[in-house]
Every structure is written in structure tokens, then in C-alpha cells.
Scaffold this motif. Structure first.
Motif, PDB file in Angstrom:
ATOM      1  N   HIS A 143      -1.367   1.744  -7.181  1.00 34.11           N
ATOM      2  CA  HIS A 143      -0.482   2.856  -6.563  1.00 34.11           C
ATOM      3  C   HIS A 143       0.056   4.040  -7.620  1.00 34.11           C
ATOM      4  O   HIS A 143       0.412   4.934  -7.313  1.00 34.11           O
ATOM      5  CB  HIS A 143       0.687   2.003  -6.212  1.00 34.11           C
ATOM      6  CG  HIS A 143       0.489   0.852  -5.230  1.00 34.11           C
ATOM      7  ND1 HIS A 143       1.547  -0.269  -4.987  1.00 34.11           N
ATOM      8  CD2 HIS A 143      -0.336   0.980  -4.341  1.00 34.11           C
ATOM      9  CE1 HIS A 143       0.909  -0.821  -3.968  1.00 34.11           C
ATOM     10  NE2 HIS A 143      -0.352  -0.296  -3.515  1.00 34.11           N
ATOM     11  N   GLU A 144      -0.123   3.564  -8.985  1.00 37.30           N
ATOM     12  CA  GLU A 144       0.248   4.329  -9.978  1.00 37.30           C
ATOM     13  C   GLU A 144      -0.974   5.779 -10.096  1.00 37.30           C
ATOM     14  O   GLU A 144      -0.522   6.678 -10.346  1.00 37.30           O
ATOM     15  CB  GLU A 144      -0.053   3.634 -11.402  1.00 37.30           C
ATOM     16  CG  GLU A 144       0.183   4.596 -12.738  1.00 37.30           C
ATOM     17  CD  GLU A 144       1.602   4.945 -13.014  1.00 37.30           C
ATOM     18  OE1 GLU A 144       2.020   6.064 -13.132  1.00 37.30           O
ATOM     19  OE2 GLU A 144       2.402   3.889 -12.679  1.00 37.30           O
ATOM     20  N   THR A 193      -1.454  11.268  -9.260  1.00 33.33           N
ATOM     21  CA  THR A 193      -2.471  12.197  -8.827  1.00 33.33           C
ATOM     22  C   THR A 193      -1.774  13.202  -8.029  1.00 33.33           C
ATOM     23  O   THR A 193      -1.835  14.586  -8.124  1.00 33.33           O
ATOM     24  CB  THR A 193      -3.501  11.749  -7.874  1.00 33.33           C
ATOM     25  OG1 THR A 193      -4.471  10.954  -8.478  1.00 33.33           O
ATOM     26  CG2 THR A 193      -4.463  12.962  -7.264  1.00 33.33           C
ATOM     27  N   LEU A 194      -0.457  12.688  -7.227  1.00 36.61           N
ATOM     28  CA  LEU A 194       0.026  13.484  -6.368  1.00 36.61           C
ATOM     29  C   LEU A 194       1.293  14.082  -7.217  1.00 36.61           C
ATOM     30  O   LEU A 194       2.291  14.982  -6.777  1.00 36.61           O
ATOM     31  CB  LEU A 194       0.719  12.997  -5.239  1.00 36.61           C
ATOM     32  CG  LEU A 194      -0.389  12.595  -4.361  1.00 36.61           C
ATOM     33  CD1 LEU A 194       0.280  11.809  -3.255  1.00 36.61           C
ATOM     34  CD2 LEU A 194      -1.303  13.698  -3.615  1.00 36.61           C
ATOM     35  N   GLY A 195       1.491  13.861  -8.428  1.00 30.77           N
ATOM     36  CA  GLY A 195       2.565  14.662  -9.335  1.00 30.77           C
ATOM     37  C   GLY A 195       4.077  13.830  -9.029  1.00 30.77           C
ATOM     38  O   GLY A 195       5.004  14.655  -9.116  1.00 30.77           O
ATOM     39  N   VAL A 196       4.016  12.558  -8.577  1.00 30.30           N
ATOM     40  CA  VAL A 196       5.246  12.132  -8.077  1.00 30.30           C
ATOM     41  C   VAL A 196       6.023  11.141  -9.124  1.00 30.30           C
ATOM     42  O   VAL A 196       5.322  10.592 -10.038  1.00 30.30           O
ATOM     43  CB  VAL A 196       5.053  11.165  -6.801  1.00 30.30           C
ATOM     44  CG1 VAL A 196       6.550  10.414  -6.653  1.00 30.30           C
ATOM     45  CG2 VAL A 196       4.587  11.700  -5.657  1.00 30.30           C
ATOM     46  N   THR A 212       0.895  -1.047  -0.118  1.00 32.45           N
ATOM     47  CA  THR A 212       0.065   0.041   0.019  1.00 32.45           C
ATOM     48  C   THR A 212       0.971   1.417   0.117  1.00 32.45           C
ATOM     49  O   THR A 212       2.084   1.212   0.425  1.00 32.45           O
ATOM     50  CB  THR A 212      -1.153  -0.063   1.462  1.00 32.45           C
ATOM     51  OG1 THR A 212      -1.830   1.069   1.113  1.00 32.45           O
ATOM     52  CG2 THR A 212      -0.251   0.187   2.582  1.00 32.45           C
ATOM     53  N   ILE A 213       0.409   2.218  -0.536  1.00 33.81           N
ATOM     54  CA  ILE A 213       1.153   3.584  -0.509  1.00 33.81           C
ATOM     55  C   ILE A 213      -0.126   4.707  -0.184  1.00 33.81           C
ATOM     56  O   ILE A 213      -0.944   4.646  -0.960  1.00 33.81           O
ATOM     57  CB  ILE A 213       1.948   3.961  -1.871  1.00 33.81           C
ATOM     58  CG1 ILE A 213       2.699   4.985  -1.703  1.00 33.81           C
ATOM     59  CG2 ILE A 213       0.837   3.565  -3.130  1.00 33.81           C
ATOM     60  CD1 ILE A 213       3.661   5.166  -3.035  1.00 33.81           C
ATOM     61  N   ASP A 214       0.347   5.508   0.314  1.00 31.49           N
ATOM     62  CA  ASP A 214      -0.397   6.580   0.824  1.00 31.49           C
ATOM     63  C   ASP A 214       0.294   8.206   0.241  1.00 31.49           C
ATOM     64  O   ASP A 214       1.373   8.032  -0.180  1.00 31.49           O
ATOM     65  CB  ASP A 214      -0.943   6.946   2.388  1.00 31.49           C
ATOM     66  CG  ASP A 214       0.319   7.069   3.400  1.00 31.49           C
ATOM     67  OD1 ASP A 214       1.251   7.294   2.909  1.00 31.49           O
ATOM     68  OD2 ASP A 214      -0.040   7.187   4.525  1.00 31.49           O
ATOM     69  N   ALA A 215      -0.406   9.140   0.603  1.00 31.57           N
ATOM     70  CA  ALA A 215       0.016  10.450   0.337  1.00 31.57           C
ATOM     71  C   ALA A 215       1.566  10.791   0.976  1.00 31.57           C
ATOM     72  O   ALA A 215       2.399  11.106   0.170  1.00 31.57           O
ATOM     73  CB  ALA A 215      -0.909  11.565   0.510  1.00 31.57           C
ATOM     74  N   THR A 216       1.615  10.481   2.156  1.00 33.43           N
ATOM     75  CA  THR A 216       2.693  10.628   2.868  1.00 33.43           C
ATOM     76  C   THR A 216       4.070   9.949   2.231  1.00 33.43           C
ATOM     77  O   THR A 216       5.168  10.241   1.726  1.00 33.43           O
ATOM     78  CB  THR A 216       2.857  10.339   4.271  1.00 33.43           C
ATOM     79  OG1 THR A 216       1.872  11.160   4.843  1.00 33.43           O
ATOM     80  CG2 THR A 216       4.029  10.528   5.033  1.00 33.43           C
ATOM     81  N   GLY A 217       3.674   8.483   1.986  1.00 35.91           N
ATOM     82  CA  GLY A 217       4.681   7.683   1.289  1.00 35.91           C
ATOM     83  C   GLY A 217       5.062   8.028  -0.163  1.00 35.91           C
ATOM     84  O   GLY A 217       6.032   7.942  -0.430  1.00 35.91           O
ATOM     85  N   ALA A 218       4.072   8.467  -0.781  1.00 35.41           N
ATOM     86  CA  ALA A 218       4.486   8.891  -2.144  1.00 35.41           C
ATOM     87  C   ALA A 218       5.380  10.229  -2.169  1.00 35.41           C
ATOM     88  O   ALA A 218       6.102  10.381  -3.017  1.00 35.41           O
ATOM     89  CB  ALA A 218       3.059   9.431  -2.933  1.00 35.41           C
ATOM     90  N   HIS A 219       4.823  11.139  -1.130  1.00 32.20           N
ATOM     91  CA  HIS A 219       5.898  12.279  -1.086  1.00 32.20           C
ATOM     92  C   HIS A 219       7.335  11.855  -0.681  1.00 32.20           C
ATOM     93  O   HIS A 219       8.168  12.642  -1.324  1.00 32.20           O
ATOM     94  CB  HIS A 219       4.988  13.437  -0.162  1.00 32.20           C
ATOM     95  CG  HIS A 219       4.049  14.315  -0.915  1.00 32.20           C
ATOM     96  ND1 HIS A 219       4.088  14.955  -1.984  1.00 32.20           N
ATOM     97  CD2 HIS A 219       2.589  14.382  -0.392  1.00 32.20           C
ATOM     98  CE1 HIS A 219       2.970  15.634  -2.097  1.00 32.20           C
ATOM     99  NE2 HIS A 219       2.163  15.258  -1.393  1.00 32.20           N
TER     100      HIS A 219
END
Length: 590
Positions: free
Chosen positions: A518-519, A524-527, A486-493
Motif C-alpha cells: 500500500h505504501e 507512486t500517486l504522491g499521496v 487493498t487500496i487502489d488509485a481511487t482509494g489513494a486519491h
């Protein structure tokens, strides 16, 4: 969603919560056995209803009214064939502070508000989620409630009136000081005697109603001997007239916390009791949403007759199952039998000593606590022991709502910590492919692959960033994402920040095996948008390795030895000298 659609959905759900004809099919199987079970439960429930009514602060009549009205309504509309509802000790723990602050009308208002909340939970179909409350929290506040109930009985057991204190333990301490100054042995002897008869009798003959036998004996003794014992007092014959005079809309805001606490406790205790009843029976399965609906209606109606908030009672439900109940008729019979007692035997009930009821509840608190279960939880893990101890301590020292909040908060933090520990960053070897051994050795000095295992969320992301940005100086890093659970916004950033730091060191970063969900988070967060534009995000690891080797062969400065072999200068230590590895693993590409 439009208002009309919402209304239709609510109507359909309400129809599914109402009693069905099939619900009463079980009544025809063995009505005689259900009638006997209902009468048995009524005998057990009578002293408990009186005691909990007195403890709540509204009096013995309120306890009887609750057992009759809530018992009947919950039996008809509830989602269990075996459940028996009425006043409980856990509920009185919540109600005592309410009556101290808002009076009797406040308790009745809380009951109505809690009923509305329970009906809302049933319509929202949230009954199934109550089962996820951690066991250490449940056991902790159950043990804490048992201690609080026992402390509440100290003044009556000692024959002391007028004890004061903000918390129940303070009231018990004040009662003990007053008793020491002017001791009266009769009340404490009656209380301990009733408790002893109940506990010893239950071990000798579990099927006999020793609570009623002990209370009757204490009442007879008080009538024959010149003992100084406080009595329940005169009770009205019959049920009170329905009234809404207690309604006070101006007090709603102040009563919301208490109403939510009562609703949460009623939902929890009722669904736990129904689960226990299912386990004790054969082929029984309760409907959690209908059970919440039945408890909600019971709490909505009972205050109109002057009763206190109610919930299902595990002790009475267990007696019902052991007595052979198989349908809702047993619980309904229990309520009718108690109503007859109110109509016929009210003068006799009024003569019962308060100390005898205190003894009933003292014995009940001993039965509530299973020492073996508490010891097993305390030994299972340090986290469970901590949650258990905190929930118990806060329940006794403060209040039930705070205890559940603290217990849940600590349990969530410990659970997140345990999940975060499963996240790992592991270096994996590269396959030789079509390259010569010398060329492969050269390439592996400049390419390193890392596999991310487990969750990449706020609890584990910063540890991941620390490990990843401390890798050795290489030219290319491949991040294998296929095993990220799993990956959340914090993990993505954090992933994006790690990529940026590596790129600033001149390291090319490649991503492979990103799951579709996850993609979506990353996009969505531009990572890693630049990596996508540069074609450095790949569906699988072999494709990423092939790109890395091609990229490396074109970017490394080349120098030729006399034999004509191509060589590149060594710029990094060997792969196994990397300072942040966790041991090589077999290379499984995805």
C-alpha cells in the motif's frame, strides 16, 4: 521479451499440450470396457448429432460429420480421458443467426476462427480461469439455451415450413399461427411421442438408449402408415471431401463477434463437462489447457469436412462415464462407430422424420434444466436471483453473447457492492499510558484514532471520505491503516483528499501501520507526501500516539489554576459525543 524468447516459450508450451505416451497408458487397463462404452455413447449420440445438424441449418450430414471428426480429434488431443465431443444444442443457438446472415460458409469460417482462439487460450494457459464464471450466469444461460432450443423445434414439431422472424421466439410464434390456420396432427404427435418415450423410458430404465428406440419406431411408423411427415432426405455415403473453398478473408472482421462467442461457449461448456466427468469418476483429473487445445484443433479441422463448430457434450460424457469408460479409447470408439454408420446406413438415416428429431431435442431440453438447482439459486440471495433471471431473459429474448455479458456485468457490480460494504471506519479508544487520569482525559478530548478495516477502493472510497471528513473538531486524528486489505488509485486519491480537507480545518493527521504494497501505491500517486516530509507517518500506532501527545502538549494554550495544575480550555465535546462513531472497540495496536 524478444521474438526469439517468445517463440521458445510458445514451443515449450505447445510441446506440453501435445499427446504424451503416458496418456494412453489407461487404454491397456480395460480396453473391452472402453469399447463397449464407446458403442453405447454412439447409439445415444446418433439422433442428437442428426438433430443438432438439422437445427444448425447445415443439415443432418453436418451434424454427423461434426460428431465423427470433432469427436475423434478432441478425444486424441483433449485433456480429459472421459470427454465426448460433438455438436451441441448450445452451439446451434449461436450458429442459427450466423447462417441466416452469412450462409453456410460463414458458419464454417466461424468454426475455424473459434478454433484459432481456443488454441491461443490454451497456449496462454487461460483454461483454469474459466471456472470462475459465476454459477447464476451458468445456470441462467443454460436454462435460456434450453428454452431457445425448444422454441427452435416448434416449426418441425408442427410440420410447418417457411416460418419467419428475426428471433427464435418470433419464428416459433409464426409457426404456431401457420399451424392454427392449417393443422396437421401427425408431426406434433410424432414429436411428442418421441419426447415422451425418452423421458418416461429414462425414468424406467436409464441404461437403455430410448432416443434411438423412439426415432427408429417413428421412422418405421412413417414408412408403414400414410403419414404426411417431412424427412431428413438423402445423405451422401461417406464423409465429404476436405475443402477450403469456404475461406473468405474479407468476412473475417464481420465474423469476429460470432467467433469469439463460439470460442467462449466451447471453452465454457467443455471445461464444465470435464469437471462434471471428474466428479463422476475416481482418480480422474482433466488438464484444462490441453482440453482447450483439443477443442481448438477439433474446431479447426471439422469445418474442412463441412462440419459445424463443436464442443464437449455433458449428456454424452455422462453416458460415457456411466457405461464404464476409463480412457480416451471410449470417445474415439464413439467417433469410429458413427463413421461406420455414415458409410453403411446413410440411406436409412435419410428416412428419419424431422418431427422425430424435434422430439429428441424437446426431451433433451427438459433434461438440461434442473428445476431444483434453479430454485435453490433463486432463494439463496436477491443478487443471485437477479443475475439468474437477467441472464435467462436476455438469452431467450436476445442472444447468448449479450446474456453472458449482462449476467457477468451485473454479477461483478453486485460483488463489488458486497466487498465495498465490508469497508468500515471505526473509532478506537486511546490507552492511558504514563499520563494521569486528568491529563489523559484532556488529551483524548483533542486526539481521536480511527481504524480502517477492509478494502479502500473505488467502490468504497467515497463513503469513507464522507465519514472521515464529518468527524468532530479535534486537534489530531490518527488513521490506523494496518487492516486495510487493498487500496487502489481511487482509494489513494480519496485518502489524500480527506487528509487535505482535515488539514484545512486545522487538524493534524497521522498515519500508522501502512503495508509495504500500500505504501508503494500511495508513494507512486504522491499521496501524503507532506506527512512523510513532516515525519507524520509511523510504522505502528503506539509511536503515532506518543507523537500526537507530545505535539498536543506543545501546541495547546495552557492556563494555570490556583493549585498550580496545568489546564487547557475545553474546545470539543467528549469523545463519546462524536457524531460519526460506530461503537468503541478494544484497542489492538499494530
Amino acid at each position: 521479451m524478444s521474438a526469439a524468447t517468445a517463440a521458445r516459450i510458445a514451443t515449450v508450451r505447445l510441446g506440453g499440450l501435445l499427446p504424451q505416451r503416458a496418456d494412453w497408458a489407461a487404454v491397456r487397463r480395460s480396453p473391452r470396457r472402453d469399447l463397449v462404452a464407446g458403442l453405447t455413447v454412439a447409439v445415444v449420440a446418433l439422433p442428437l448429432a442428426l438433430a443438432f445438424g438439422v437445427t444448425s441449418g447445415l443439415g443432418a450430414q453436418a451434424g454427423l460429420v461434426t460428431a465423427v471428426i470433432a469427436g475423434a480429434v478432441a478425444a486424441i488431443f483433449g485433456g480429459s480421458n472421459l470427454q465426448v465431443s460433438g455438436p451441441t444444442g448450445a452451439m446451434t443457438v449461436v450458429l442459427v443467426p450466423v447462417i441466416a446472415k452469412f450462409g453456410a460458409s460463414g458458419v464454417l469460417m466461424v468454426g475455424v476462427m473459434a478454433g484459432i482462439v481456443l488454441i491461443g487460450l490454451a497456449l496462454a494457459r487461460l483454461g483454469r480461469y474459466v471456472r470462475y464464471l459465476p454459477t447464476p450466469v451458468i445456470e441462467g444461460f443454460t436454462a435460456g439455451i434450453a428454452v431457445v432450443i425448444a422454441l427452435q423445434q416448434i416449426p418441425a414439431a408442427l410440420g410447418v415450413t417457411g416460418a419467419h422472424g428475426e428471433k427464435v421466439w418470433a419464428v416459433a410464434a409464426d409457426a404456431a399461427v401457420r399451424f392454427a390456420a392449417d393443422p396437421h396432427p401427425a408431426p406434433i404427435a410424432v414429436a411428442l411421442g418421441v419426447a415422451a418415450v425418452m423421458l418416461l423410458g429414462a425414468r424406467w430404465r436409464p441404461g437403455l438408449p430410448f432416443s434411438l428406440i423412439a426415432v427408429a419406431a417413428a421412422t418405421g411408423l412413417a414408412q408403414l402408415a400414410p403419414l404426411s411427415l417431412a424427412r431428413i432426405g438423402a445423405l451422401p455415403v461417406g464423409l465429404p471431401t476436405p475443402s477450403l473453398d469456404f475461406l473468405n478473408l474479407h468476412a473475417v472482421g464481420a465474423l469476429v463477434p460470432s467467433a469469439l462467442a463460439v470460442a467462449a461457449l466451447a471453452a465454457l461448456e467443455s471445461l464444465l463437462s470435464a469437471t462434471v466427468a471428474d466428479a463422476m469418476s475416481v482418480n480422474e483429473q482433466h488438464d484444462p489447457d490441453r482440453e482447450l487445445f483439443g477443442q481448438g484443433l477439433a474446431n479447426l479441422v471439422t469445418p474442412v469436412f463441412g462440419g459445424i463448430p463443436a464442443t464437449a457434450a455433458i449428456a454424452r460424457t455422462a453416458v460415457n462415464v456411466r457405461a464404464g469408460a476409463g480412457s480416451k479409447l471410449a470417445a474415439l470408439t464413439h467417433a469410429i462407430a458413427l463413421a461406420v454408420i455414415v458409410l453403411v446406413a446413410a440411406p436409412l438415416v435419410g428416412r428419419i422424420p424431422l418431427a422425430a428429431l424435434a422430439g429428441v431435442l424437446l426431451a433433451t431440453t427438459v433434461r438440461m434444466v434442473e428445476a431444483s438447482a434453479l430454485l435453490a439459486l433463486a432463494r439463496s440471495s436477491r443478487g443471485d436471483a437477479l443475475v439468474l433471471a437477467l441472464t435467462f431473459t436476455v438469452t431467450v429474448a436476445m442472444d447468448l453473447v449479450t446474456a453472458v455479458a449482462v449476467g457477468m456485468g451485473v454479477a461483478v457490480v453486485l460483488a463489488l457492492r458486497a466487498v465495498a460494504r465490508t469497508a468500515r471506519l471505526q473509532q478506537v479508544p486511546l490507552e492511558a499510558g504514563d499520563h494521569s487520569a486528568e491529563e489523559h482525559q484532556l488529551l483524548t478530548e483533542h486526539i481521536v484514532a480511527y481504524r480502517l478495516d477492509g478494502p479502500l477502493f473505488f467502490g468504497a472510497a467515497h463513503h469513507f471520505l464522507l465519514e472521515l471528513t464529518e468527524v468532530a473538531d479535534v486537534r489530531v486524528i490518527i488513521l490506523r491503516m494496518s487492516r486495510v486489505s487493498t487500496i487502489d488509485a481511487t482509494g489513494a486519491h480519496v485518502l489524500g483528499a480527506a487528509i487535505t480537507r482535515l488539514q484545512r480545518r486545522g487538524i493534524t493527521v497521522l498515519l500508522s501501520g501502512i503495508a509495504p504494497d500500500h505504501e508503494q501505491v500511495l508513494s507512486t500517486l504522491g499521496v501524503a507526501e507532506q506527512l512523510r516530509r513532516d515525519g507524520q507517518v509511523f510504522p505502528d500506532t503506539p509511536t503515532a500516539i506518543k507523537y500526537a501527545r507530545t505535539h498536543l502538549m506543545h501546541t495547546l494554550p495552557r492556563q494555570h489554576d490556583p493549585a498550580g495544575a496545568s489546564r487547557s480550555p475545553r474546545t470539543t465535546p467528549p469523545l463519546d459525543a462524536s457524531p460519526r462513531t460506530h461503537g468503541e472497540q478494544p484497542c489492538e495496536y499494530s
